[in-house]
Design an enzyme around this catalytic site. Structure first.
Site, PDB file in Angstrom:
ATOM      1  N   ARG A  52      -9.538  -0.580 -77.951  1.00 42.35           N
ATOM      2  CA  ARG A  52     -10.313  -0.532 -79.194  1.00 42.35           C
ATOM      3  C   ARG A  52      -9.371  -0.059 -80.297  1.00 42.35           C
ATOM      4  O   ARG A  52      -8.608   0.893 -80.103  1.00 42.35           O
ATOM      5  CB  ARG A  52     -11.497   0.436 -79.082  1.00 42.35           C
ATOM      6  CG  ARG A  52     -12.671  -0.087 -78.251  1.00 42.35           C
ATOM      7  CD  ARG A  52     -13.431  -1.225 -78.956  1.00 42.35           C
ATOM      8  NE  ARG A  52     -14.559  -1.703 -78.181  1.00 42.35           N
ATOM      9  CZ  ARG A  52     -14.544  -2.710 -77.297  1.00 42.35           C
ATOM     10  NH1 ARG A  52     -13.423  -3.360 -77.056  1.00 42.35           N
ATOM     11  NH2 ARG A  52     -15.639  -3.079 -76.665  1.00 42.35           N
ATOM     12  N   GLU A  92     -11.974  -4.809 -87.998  1.00 47.43           N
ATOM     13  CA  GLU A  92     -12.007  -6.205 -87.528  1.00 47.43           C
ATOM     14  C   GLU A  92     -13.149  -6.945 -88.197  1.00 47.43           C
ATOM     15  O   GLU A  92     -14.278  -6.455 -88.170  1.00 47.43           O
ATOM     16  CB  GLU A  92     -12.191  -6.240 -86.005  1.00 47.43           C
ATOM     17  CG  GLU A  92     -10.991  -5.695 -85.252  1.00 47.43           C
ATOM     18  CD  GLU A  92     -11.199  -5.613 -83.744  1.00 47.43           C
ATOM     19  OE1 GLU A  92     -12.232  -6.110 -83.252  1.00 47.43           O
ATOM     20  OE2 GLU A  92     -10.344  -5.065 -83.071  1.00 47.43           O
ATOM     21  N   HIS A 109      -9.005 -10.000 -81.203  1.00 55.30           N
ATOM     22  CA  HIS A 109      -9.925  -9.406 -80.226  1.00 55.30           C
ATOM     23  C   HIS A 109     -10.481 -10.522 -79.321  1.00 55.30           C
ATOM     24  O   HIS A 109     -11.689 -10.597 -79.075  1.00 55.30           O
ATOM     25  CB  HIS A 109     -11.078  -8.665 -80.924  1.00 55.30           C
ATOM     26  CG  HIS A 109     -11.722  -7.621 -80.051  1.00 55.30           C
ATOM     27  ND1 HIS A 109     -12.236  -6.445 -80.519  1.00 55.30           N
ATOM     28  CD2 HIS A 109     -11.927  -7.588 -78.703  1.00 55.30           C
ATOM     29  CE1 HIS A 109     -12.728  -5.735 -79.526  1.00 55.30           C
ATOM     30  NE2 HIS A 109     -12.560  -6.405 -78.402  1.00 55.30           N
TER      31      HIS A 109
HETATM   32  N1  NAD Z   1      -9.980  -6.568 -75.843  1.00 55.62           N
HETATM   33  C1  NAD Z   1     -11.068  -6.900 -75.195  1.00 55.62           C
HETATM   34  O1  NAD Z   1     -11.590  -8.002 -75.342  1.00 55.62           O
HETATM   35  C2  NAD Z   1     -11.673  -5.941 -74.213  1.00 55.62           C
HETATM   36  C3  NAD Z   1     -12.432  -6.444 -73.155  1.00 55.62           C
HETATM   37  C4  NAD Z   1     -12.939  -5.542 -72.236  1.00 55.62           C
HETATM   38  C5  NAD Z   1     -12.704  -4.167 -72.380  1.00 55.62           C
HETATM   39  N2  NAD Z   1     -11.992  -3.711 -73.442  1.00 55.62           N
HETATM   40  C6  NAD Z   1     -11.742  -2.278 -73.607  1.00 55.62           C
HETATM   41  O2  NAD Z   1     -11.059  -1.786 -72.481  1.00 55.62           O
HETATM   42  C7  NAD Z   1     -11.545  -0.478 -72.187  1.00 55.62           C
HETATM   43  C8  NAD Z   1     -11.289  -0.158 -70.743  1.00 55.62           C
HETATM   44  O3  NAD Z   1     -12.116  -0.977 -69.940  1.00 55.62           O
HETATM   45  P1  NAD Z   1     -12.300  -0.674 -68.384  1.00 55.62           P
HETATM   46  O4  NAD Z   1     -13.207  -1.739 -67.865  1.00 55.62           O
HETATM   47  O5  NAD Z   1     -10.997  -0.456 -67.755  1.00 55.62           O
HETATM   48  O6  NAD Z   1     -13.099   0.710 -68.450  1.00 55.62           O
HETATM   49  P2  NAD Z   1     -13.156   1.841 -67.343  1.00 55.62           P
HETATM   50  O7  NAD Z   1     -14.233   2.772 -67.763  1.00 55.62           O
HETATM   51  O8  NAD Z   1     -13.219   1.261 -65.963  1.00 55.62           O
HETATM   52  O9  NAD Z   1     -11.741   2.580 -67.472  1.00 55.62           O
HETATM   53  C9  NAD Z   1     -11.416   3.391 -68.547  1.00 55.62           C
HETATM   54  C10 NAD Z   1     -10.527   4.495 -68.023  1.00 55.62           C
HETATM   55  O10 NAD Z   1     -10.148   5.304 -69.144  1.00 55.62           O
HETATM   56  C11 NAD Z   1     -10.150   6.643 -68.699  1.00 55.62           C
HETATM   57  N3  NAD Z   1     -10.219   7.595 -69.795  1.00 55.62           N
HETATM   58  C12 NAD Z   1     -11.297   8.129 -70.413  1.00 55.62           C
HETATM   59  N4  NAD Z   1     -10.905   9.007 -71.353  1.00 55.62           N
HETATM   60  C13 NAD Z   1      -9.552   9.028 -71.337  1.00 55.62           C
HETATM   61  C14 NAD Z   1      -8.560   9.737 -72.073  1.00 55.62           C
HETATM   62  N5  NAD Z   1      -8.911  10.629 -72.988  1.00 55.62           N
HETATM   63  N6  NAD Z   1      -7.264   9.493 -71.811  1.00 55.62           N
HETATM   64  C15 NAD Z   1      -6.897   8.606 -70.858  1.00 55.62           C
HETATM   65  N7  NAD Z   1      -7.786   7.908 -70.115  1.00 55.62           N
HETATM   66  C16 NAD Z   1      -9.099   8.112 -70.353  1.00 55.62           C
HETATM   67  C17 NAD Z   1     -11.355   6.728 -67.766  1.00 55.62           C
HETATM   68  O11 NAD Z   1     -11.237   7.846 -66.905  1.00 55.62           O
HETATM   69  C18 NAD Z   1     -11.250   5.414 -67.015  1.00 55.62           C
HETATM   70  O12 NAD Z   1     -10.504   5.538 -65.835  1.00 55.62           O
HETATM   71  C19 NAD Z   1     -13.021  -0.544 -72.583  1.00 55.62           C
HETATM   72  O13 NAD Z   1     -13.508   0.727 -72.916  1.00 55.62           O
HETATM   73  C20 NAD Z   1     -13.036  -1.477 -73.765  1.00 55.62           C
HETATM   74  O14 NAD Z   1     -12.936  -0.722 -74.937  1.00 55.62           O
HETATM   75  C21 NAD Z   1     -11.471  -4.575 -74.356  1.00 55.62           C
END
Ligand code: NAD
Length: 349
Positions: A245, A274, A293
């Site tokens: 994000r 965005e 995105h």
């Molecule tokens: N660009 C895109 O189109 C797109 C698509 C899907 C997801 N995303 C983004 O990717 C992110 C991750 O997705 P995911 O499915 O892996 O989620 P997820 O919840 O499985 O994994 C996120 C990880 O981040 C960790 N985390 C939380 N706070 C943290 C911190 N302060 N420092 C370090 N790590 C921390 C969590 O413990 C978790 O392991 C989503 O939150 C979303 O914003 C973007």
């Protein structure tokens, strides 16, 4: 015969001419399911409560779902987000109303991890610069030696976050023989060990990595997690990749670091605003590769998200808990439990 289970699709799933925005989202399983009807909502953002009075489930694309989207008749049982981000949904209001919020990590895991590696390989190989050089003909060819790439063997890939996507990134990059490190305060240490990933402190990711990738959610804790001080810890040869994000990175600080070449470059699928303003200074930099995105948007990503949402709403119709629910405390509410019992009675005898 009891009334069918009714599923709404948010209005942004359909173009103005009525055709689907994402034809890879296969609605056939909904069409085929017994005692299920579905319909598109008119495009309203946020979704309005009156639109949902006659629905048991909502499959939600990008429109917002707020506390005012919840109809007081208490019929809606599940909101299934098409993707894994849910900053567009009021989760607490859902829980209070006994509505389960579903997300689709199975659909996004591989496509986003592939996107990170796309940036990783394109930045390491200086792909965009070499594309431009080629288009210049002889003049470009004579300058190609100035743009040496970065070999990956033994180089360090660091991830902020080792969840669904972060872990998949490490699985996919394995044959490239990089060193793998991650910072995640809630990491599954056993999984990290299995993947050969060293868990390190936040600042170490910046200090040690040749590629820093961001895969944590946007929360109050992670907003501007990548600020000027942390960017200053990165090597001048290192690259930043953000597919998570935009606001997790202080974009002004990043623009400055990129402009001054205190880091080598960046791959950005997400930005603080965005779409960005066309005169945003970051768009003028030649050491950044952008995507709107949408780098993970593939036929398989959209088919996967759709299949996961359809599976989840059909689970609810059959009186079963869907697998990936954000607000799992909803399962403890009487209103949710009664609904499931009622669906089981109506649809599974
Ligand atoms: N660009 C895109 O189109 C797109 C698509 C899907 C997801 N995303 C983004 O990717 C992110 C991750 O997705 P995911 O499915 O892996 O989620 P997820 O919840 O499985 O994994 C996120 C990880 O981040 C960790 N985390 C939380 N706070 C943290 C911190 N302060 N420092 C370090 N790590 C921390 C969590 O413990 C978790 O392991 C989503 O939150 C979303 O914003 C973007």
């Amino acid at each position: 015969m009891s009334a069918p289970f009714r599923v709404a699709l948010s209005g942004d799933f359909r173009k103005a001419d009525g055709s689907p925005v994402y034809p890879d989202f296969d609605l056939e399983p909904l069409r085929q399911a017994a005692n299920v009807e579905f319909a598109y909502l008119e495009p309203r953002n946020p979704v309005e409560a009156d639109q949902l009075a006659d629905f048991d489930a909502l499959i939600l694309l990008a429109h917002r779902f707020t506390k005012d989207s919840i109809h007081p008749n208490g019929r809606l049982a599940v909101v299934a987000r098409f993707g894994v981000g849910y900053d567009t949904v009021d989760v607490e209001a859902c829980t209070r109303a006994g509505i389960a919020l579903v997300i689709t990590p199975d659909g996004t895991r591989r496509p986003v991890a592939v996107s990170i590696n796309t940036f990783n390989l394109a930045l390491a190989g200086r792909l965009m610069v070499k594309d431009r050089l080629t288009r210049e003909g002889a003049a470009g060819f004579t300058r190609r030696g100035e743009y040496m790439g970065l070999g990956l063997v033994g180089r360090t890939l660091g991830s902020i976050g080792i969840g669904n996507i972060g872990a998949e990134l490490f699985r996919l990059i394995k044959p490239f023989e990089m060193r793998l490190i991650a910072h995640d305060p809630y990491a599954d240490a056993k999984l990290a060990a299995e993947l050969g990933v060293e868990l390190v402190g936040l600042e170490d990711v910046f200090r040690r990595s040749d590629f820093v990738s961001v895969s944590c959610p946007l929360t109050p804790e992670t907003r501007h997690l990548l600020n000027a001080d942390r960017l200053a810890l990165m090597k001048p040869t290192a690259y930043l990749i953000n597919t998570s994000r935009g606001p997790i990175v202080d974009q002004k600080a990043l623009t400055k670091a990129l402009k001054e070449r205190s880091i080598a470059g960046a791959g950005l699928d997400v930005l603080e605003k965005e779409p960005p303003d066309v005169d945003d200074p970051i768009l003028k930099l030649d050491n950044v590769i952008f995507a709107p995105h949408a780098l993970c948007w593939t036929d398989q990503c959209f088919a996967g998200n759709g299949a996961a949402d359809v599976r989840a709403v059909l689970d609810v119709q059959r009186g079963r808990e869907p697998r990936v629910v954000v607000n799992r405390d909803v399962f403890e509410t009487a209103v949710w439990r009664n609904r499931l019992l009622e669906f089981r009675k109506r649809f599974t005898v």
